[in-house]
Design a protein around this motif. Sequence first.
Motif, mmCIF file in Angstrom:
data_model
loop_
_atom_site.group_PDB
_atom_site.id
_atom_site.type_symbol
_atom_site.label_atom_id
_atom_site.label_comp_id
_atom_site.label_asym_id
_atom_site.label_seq_id
_atom_site.Cartn_x
_atom_site.Cartn_y
_atom_site.Cartn_z
ATOM 1 N N LEU A 25 2.354 1.726 -3.524
ATOM 2 C CA LEU A 25 1.362 2.237 -4.472
ATOM 3 C C LEU A 25 1.137 3.736 -4.291
ATOM 4 C CD1 LEU A 25 -1.271 -0.662 -4.386
ATOM 5 C CD2 LEU A 25 0.110 0.011 -6.347
ATOM 6 N N GLN A 40 -3.732 5.187 -6.202
ATOM 7 C CA GLN A 40 -4.175 5.438 -4.830
ATOM 8 C C GLN A 40 -5.363 4.545 -4.472
ATOM 9 O OE1 GLN A 40 -4.227 9.903 -5.540
ATOM 10 N NE2 GLN A 40 -3.726 9.827 -3.373
ATOM 11 N N GLU A 98 0.820 -1.210 0.000
ATOM 12 C CA GLU A 98 0.000 0.000 0.000
ATOM 13 C C GLU A 98 0.859 1.268 0.000
ATOM 14 O OE1 GLU A 98 0.293 -1.334 4.355
ATOM 15 O OE2 GLU A 98 0.135 -2.241 2.379
ATOM 16 N N GLY A 115 -4.231 1.146 -3.641
ATOM 17 C CA GLY A 115 -3.671 1.108 -2.285
ATOM 18 C C GLY A 115 -4.750 1.007 -1.233
ATOM 19 N N THR A 153 -4.397 9.263 2.494
ATOM 20 C CA THR A 153 -4.525 8.695 1.144
ATOM 21 C C THR A 153 -5.867 9.034 0.521
ATOM 22 O OG1 THR A 153 -3.088 6.846 1.773
ATOM 23 C CG2 THR A 153 -4.385 6.569 -0.212
ATOM 24 N N GLY A 198 3.689 7.642 1.848
ATOM 25 C CA GLY A 198 4.187 6.301 1.565
ATOM 26 C C GLY A 198 5.483 5.997 2.286
#
Length: 266
Positions: free
Chosen positions: A20, A246, A17, A249, A94, A75
Amino acid sequence: MVTATEVIEFVLSMKVEALLVSLAGLMAITTAGIGYKNTHAQRYKLVVIGSNDVDVTGWCCIGLAVIGFVNLLTGASKSTRKYKMSFNKFVCLTVCTLLCNFCVAMTITEYKNRVVGGLEPSMLEQLKASVLGKQRFGVGFELSESWDFMQMKLLCCGVRGYKDYLELGGVGSVREDTLLPLSCCAMKGISPPEPDNVKQCQLDAKYGVTNSIFLHTQGCHSPISRWLIRHINKLSAMVFGTICLQALGILYLSWVGFRKSSSLFN
């Protein structure tokens, strides 16, 4: 100093995640750079929107760069032991940046429709401002230089055609009887600009020759419209690609959370 090996090891150790979201950040920053530093866009915008109008695409690119930077930090923080970000904060950031990217994409698309729809009258206004403002084409005036650049690159002249200059009385860039800027003439070479036959180009314009090989008879409205649509569609596609990364993720996190909750019940 951080080495390339350390960077690769850090990327490989990142969770899916976080990777990504970081990739989405890199893509957003790349999109912003492509949109903001595009030489043709910088040259054409004076002709298309004028100097007093808001450059919506430029501001959207700045917004994308900020969003991309936030995504990169999000990230990286998720994968750093010392400053590891909590699950809830990671999801919240996110989702927020995803919504911001979506708003940017919608703004760019709407701006494209508005600009293309009102392109012809806007270009006519800028052409009139340049010619009637006595801006000598090819002599250092920003607006006239933008027209010269566009007319040489797109092989066009005026907005609807070279007669736009005739209706404004000609540019008078060399002598009083000069009707068109040299950028409206067919060129032997562009760097430096070297018209094929200046005298015949001006004569063809004066006598209304429609199939001249020495003169660009096509107006710039159609080719600049096509270029503008391609340019903005490319930016929109890259923004939607960022959104997809996104979203992947977030979906991955949802799947991991579902598996954890299922294992607890079992």
